[in-house]
Design an enzyme around this catalytic site. Structure first.
Site, short mmCIF file in Angstrom:
data_model
loop_
_atom_site.label_atom_id
_atom_site.label_comp_id
_atom_site.label_asym_id
_atom_site.label_seq_id
_atom_site.Cartn_x
_atom_site.Cartn_y
_atom_site.Cartn_z
N ASP A 31 0.85 -1.20 0.00
CA ASP A 31 0.00 0.00 0.00
C ASP A 31 0.88 1.25 0.00
O ASP A 31 1.91 1.31 0.69
CB ASP A 31 -0.91 -0.02 1.23
CG ASP A 31 -2.04 0.99 1.13
OD1 ASP A 31 -3.20 0.57 0.99
OD2 ASP A 31 -1.77 2.21 1.20
N ILE A 32 0.48 2.25 -0.76
CA ILE A 32 1.25 3.49 -0.89
C ILE A 32 1.22 4.30 0.41
O ILE A 32 2.09 5.13 0.66
CB ILE A 32 0.71 4.33 -2.07
CG1 ILE A 32 1.75 5.28 -2.61
CG2 ILE A 32 -0.57 5.07 -1.71
CD1 ILE A 32 1.39 5.91 -3.95
N GLN A 95 -14.29 3.41 1.46
CA GLN A 95 -13.60 2.87 0.28
C GLN A 95 -13.18 4.04 -0.60
O GLN A 95 -14.00 4.93 -0.89
CB GLN A 95 -14.53 1.94 -0.51
CG GLN A 95 -13.84 1.29 -1.71
CD GLN A 95 -14.77 0.37 -2.51
OE1 GLN A 95 -15.96 0.28 -2.22
NE2 GLN A 95 -14.22 -0.28 -3.52
N HIS A 101 -10.24 -4.70 -3.33
CA HIS A 101 -8.91 -5.01 -2.82
C HIS A 101 -9.01 -5.46 -1.38
O HIS A 101 -9.82 -4.94 -0.61
CB HIS A 101 -7.97 -3.81 -2.95
CG HIS A 101 -8.55 -2.53 -2.43
ND1 HIS A 101 -9.44 -1.76 -3.16
CD2 HIS A 101 -8.37 -1.89 -1.25
CE1 HIS A 101 -9.79 -0.70 -2.45
NE2 HIS A 101 -9.16 -0.76 -1.27
#
Ligand code: DGP
Length: 115
Positions: A31-32, A95, A101
């Site tokens: 995850d970024i 979300q 995801h």
């Protein structure tokens, strides 16, 4: 592939990601904006916006995502201490990317709150 979907672009290789796993059905990458020491996303190659859009045809794919998540978590060293799998759907769940995801969160003691 859906034109404006950032995760479809990651699947297609148009946006780079720190990938940890890939097979014919799913990919997984860090995850970024990690919320835990280990924060990995497992996504299907197929575009499904959210769980509201998932159909019985997607049953095997969704199960595959779960089993891949457990393997990826084990490979990341999370099996013994444990981890959390999260799949947000819709605005109340916050979300933000509308391509299904599964979040794998671990590497620290997570909050006892589910909310
Ligand atoms: P959610 O709130 O459940 O829709 O989570 C979306 C997650 O996706 C969020 O934790 C940040 C992550 N994310 C968004 N854009 C990118 C990106 O371009 N690359 C990566 N690696 N993660 C992203």
């Amino acid at each position: 592939m859906t034109q404006d979907c950032i995760f479809c672009k990651i699947v297609a290789g148009g946006i780079p990601s720190n990938q940890v796993y890939a097979d014919e059905l799913v990919i997984a990458f860090h995850d970024i904006s990690p919320q835990a020491p280990t924060h990995i996303l497992v996504i299907p190659r197929k575009h499904i916006s959210d769980m509201n859009e998932a159909s019985p045809q997607d049953q095997a794919l969704l199960g595959h995502m779960m089993l891949c998540a457990s393997k990826i978590a084990a490979d990341a060293g999370l099996a013994e201490r444990g981890y959390r799998l999260v799949l947000n759907t819709g605005p109340d769940a916050r979300q933000s990317v509308f391509h299904i995801h599964l979040h794998i969160l671990g590497g620290r003691r997570l909050s006892g709150q589910m909310t």
